[in-house]
Motif scaffolding. Structure first.
Motif, short mmCIF file in Angstrom:
data_model
loop_
_atom_site.label_atom_id
_atom_site.label_comp_id
_atom_site.label_asym_id
_atom_site.label_seq_id
_atom_site.Cartn_x
_atom_site.Cartn_y
_atom_site.Cartn_z
N ARG A 61 -43.84 -46.51 -46.33
CA ARG A 61 -42.75 -46.11 -45.45
C ARG A 61 -42.10 -47.31 -44.75
O ARG A 61 -41.26 -47.14 -43.87
N ARG A 66 -32.73 -43.47 -41.19
CA ARG A 66 -33.86 -44.34 -41.50
C ARG A 66 -33.43 -45.75 -41.88
O ARG A 66 -34.09 -46.73 -41.51
N GLU A 96 -40.49 -41.31 -38.00
CA GLU A 96 -39.98 -41.85 -39.27
C GLU A 96 -39.48 -40.72 -40.17
O GLU A 96 -38.42 -40.84 -40.81
N ARG A 151 -35.56 -40.11 -41.48
CA ARG A 151 -35.21 -39.88 -42.88
C ARG A 151 -34.42 -38.58 -43.03
O ARG A 151 -33.44 -38.50 -43.78
#
Length: 405
Positions: free
Chosen positions: A253, A222, A213, A217
């Motif tokens: 998140r 993402r 993740e 990003r």
């Protein structure tokens, strides 16, 4: 070599040197090294099966307990892999080459390395047999063979690893494919799974999810990635304190977590993963990398992914129905045979633990005696009785500084 007594000067120094020499002679009788008869190549006081991180660590500890000559490690591989770092390899933070070293370089000094594979255990006779026909006896056996990966228990694997979008951080052969898949990812579902069996590291599936993740990003992908974590467990972590903290991170998140979902099939050609709902046997869910999710009620069978690694042929009471070894339960407080570590928690100490207690008492007495000796040699004002020693500031200060181990 010049004796210590001959190089010191002054009556106080000579007295102290004599005391230390006497203390060393007394302490040597309490060392845990055994007789030379145990140094024979077909018998060891402690025999360790497996040269991974667990086996190497235990061999080093046992070396300090019983002496290097009485410890041996049986490991067939020329290379030692430090597997915990593979999560970082899969995330592109480390190179695979940093995770392995020659086995000979990690064996504790003085400990015997037997380069062979164990093919049979015989706990009734306290011996094992290797693939080269050798029989080795032991007093204590440590089984540190790790966990074997049974990818074939999942339909579509391991042949599915030939596909560029499928990887696994649990194997040296597939961990680099995880990083390649992350680099090639453009959009769709990124699926991370936790199997319905014991695994090498229960945190590894989550760690690679969080690292992925962060990578998405960093690379601006993402917003196009739907990150899914399907776990066979009923919670994100077994300890509530940490589970609550992880749930906050998952929410922050925007990660999708599905519980009681067990991976049973991989369809590499269709880029689909099939999961079984453990709460509703027979119900499955198909997740496509492209983003499509299908549900069905087709009949399926739960498939195991891991089991006890490279476990040799054993007598019936060594292997358990779950595929694990009775010796492993010993260190967790369960029942063991006559040469195990413990029988019941708090009911029996192994010989090393008993000796460690006695040695600790001896060291405390020795330290206390040395403190008194320094107190006398320094011409300090003596307390009127021994009960005042604990309240005597200078004595307490010297006592804390005079521990000689």
């Amino acid at each position: 070599m010049t004796p210590l007594v001959s190089v010191v000067s002054g009556p106080r120094a000579r007295l102290f040197a004599c005391f230390l020499r006497l203390g060393t002679q007394q302490a040597s009788s309490l060392q845990l090294h055994t007789g030379a008869s145990l140094a024979a190549k077909n018998y060891y006081e402690v025999l360790v099966l497996g040269g991974g991180s667990g086996g190497i660590s235990m061999a080093a500890r046992m070396k300090r307990r019983v002496g290097a000559d009485n410890v041996a490690i049986i490991e067939p591989s020329e290379r030692h892999f430090y597997q915990p770092i593979w999560t970082l390899v899969g995330a592109g933070a480390k190179q695979l080459s940093s995770s392995f070293h020659p086995t000979v370089s990690v064996i504790p000094s003085g400990v015997e390395w037997i380069k062979a594979r164990v093919v049979e255990l015989n706990p009734d006779k306290n011996c094992i047999h290797t693939d080269n026909g050798k029989e080795i006896s032991y007093k204590y056996l440590i089984i540190a063979l790790g966990i074997q990966l049974d990818y074939e228990k999942i339909k579509g694997l391991p042949e599915g690893f030939d596909h560029p979008k499928i990887g696994s951080n649990y194997s040296v052969r597939t961990v680099e494919k995880t990083w390649k898949a992350l680099q090639d990812f453009e959009e769709g579902n990124a699926i991370f799974t936790f199997p319905n069996t014991p695994v090498k590291c229960a945190g590894a599936p989550q760690k690679i999810m969080y690292l992925s993740e962060a990578y998405f990003r960093k690379t601006g992908k993402r917003s196009k990635a739907n990150i899914i974590f399907n776990t066979s467990l009923g919670t994100i972590f077994g300890v509530k304190k940490y589970a609550d903290a992880l749930k906050e991170i998952i929410q922050e998140r925007n990660l999708a977590v599905n519980y009681k979902q067990n991976l049973i099939e991989v369809r590499a050609d269709k880029q689909e993963a099939v999961f079984e709902n453990l709460d509703k046997p027979g119900e499955t869910q198909v997740i496509s990398v492209s983003g499509e999710v299908k549900r069905s009620a087709e009949q399926c069978h739960r498939r195991r992914r891991h089991h006890d690694s490279h476990l040799p042929v054993c007598h019936h009471h060594v292997l358990q129905e779950a595929g694990y070894n009775e010796h492993l339960r010993a260190v967790m407080g369960g029942k063991v045979d006559q040469n195990g570590w413990r029988r019941e928690r708090g009911k029996r100490l192994c010989p090393w633990e008993v000796r460690r207690v006695y040695l600790g008492v001896f060291r405390e007495f020795l330290s206390y005696f040395v403190s008194l000796l320094f107190l006398a040699l320094s011409h300090l004002k003596q307390p009127k009785n021994i009960s005042q020693l604990h309240d005597y500031p200078e004595f307490r200060k010297r006592f804390l500084k005079c521990r000689i181990w």
